[in-house]
Scaffold this active site. Structure first.
Site, PDB file in Angstrom:
ATOM      1  N   GLY A  48       0.817  -1.222   0.000  1.00 24.24           N
ATOM      2  CA  GLY A  48       0.000   0.000   0.000  1.00 24.24           C
ATOM      3  C   GLY A  48       0.841   1.259   0.000  1.00 24.24           C
ATOM      4  O   GLY A  48       0.521   2.240  -0.686  1.00 24.24           O
ATOM      5  N   CYS A  49       1.936   1.245   0.751  1.00 20.46           N
ATOM      6  CA  CYS A  49       2.791   2.430   0.835  1.00 20.46           C
ATOM      7  C   CYS A  49       3.521   2.687  -0.479  1.00 20.46           C
ATOM      8  O   CYS A  49       3.721   3.834  -0.872  1.00 20.46           O
ATOM      9  CB  CYS A  49       3.779   2.280   1.987  1.00 20.46           C
ATOM     10  N   THR A  50       3.906   1.617  -1.157  1.00 18.02           N
ATOM     11  CA  THR A  50       4.553   1.766  -2.464  1.00 18.02           C
ATOM     12  C   THR A  50       3.563   2.317  -3.482  1.00 18.02           C
ATOM     13  O   THR A  50       3.891   3.232  -4.246  1.00 18.02           O
ATOM     14  CB  THR A  50       5.142   0.419  -2.933  1.00 18.02           C
TER      15      THR A  50
END
Length: 162
Positions: A48-50
């Site tokens: 999700g952060c990527t």
């Protein structure tokens, strides 16, 4: 340190953190020139952060056109941020909040008491929080919604000066 949640209409607390290049970042220095899209995220190189970082990267020029600088914060090390930035060619600053003090200063919640939350703030040049978006599970929504809000803010300013 404060534990209350920063919300729309609040004055954003100033802070200083290390950037991925090792230099110091101070919020109010950037606010002298631009609005800031400040986003807290759980961890470098996770799915999700990527996705979120790459979407901010892909929309970065649009944020610049709206007079805003994008800044990401997590508790990852400077070295981790350097790898994350280089792997995904991120054009914006990543800050290392390794002790979690800035996260606490803004009142960014932890999910189930463990996982750092995902919250995005738009802070105008006066230091006023104009928008807050809190959603761990919808990382791309942070980017699109922040851009829409910046466009609305700038539209309001154009009407006031016309």
């Amino acid at each position: 340190m404060r534990d209350e949640v920063i919300k729309v209409g609040d004055k954003a607390p100033d802070f200083e953190l290390r950037r991925q290049d090792g230099g110091l970042f101070r919020l109010y220095d950037i606010l002298k020139e631009k609005n800031v899209v400040l986003y807290f995220y759980p961890k470098d190189s996770t799915s999700g952060c990527t996705k979120q970082a790459c979407e901010f990267r892909d929309q970065y020029e649009s944020f610049q056109e709206e007079g805003a600088e994008v800044v990401g914060i997590s508790s990852d090390s400077i070295e981790s941020h350097q790898r994350f930035e280089q792997t995904h060619q991120l054009p914006f600053k990543l800050l290392s909040d390794d002790d979690g003090n800035v996260r606490r200063l803004f009142g960014v919640p932890r999910i189930l008491g463990l996982l750092p939350g995902r919250v995005t703030y738009i802070i105008d040049q006066c230091g006023m929080v104009r928008f807050v978006h809190n959603s761990l599970m919808k990382p791309l929504e942070h980017v699109s919604t922040a851009l829409e809000v910046l466009q609305e803010i700038n539209g309001e300013l154009k009407k006031q000066t016309a």
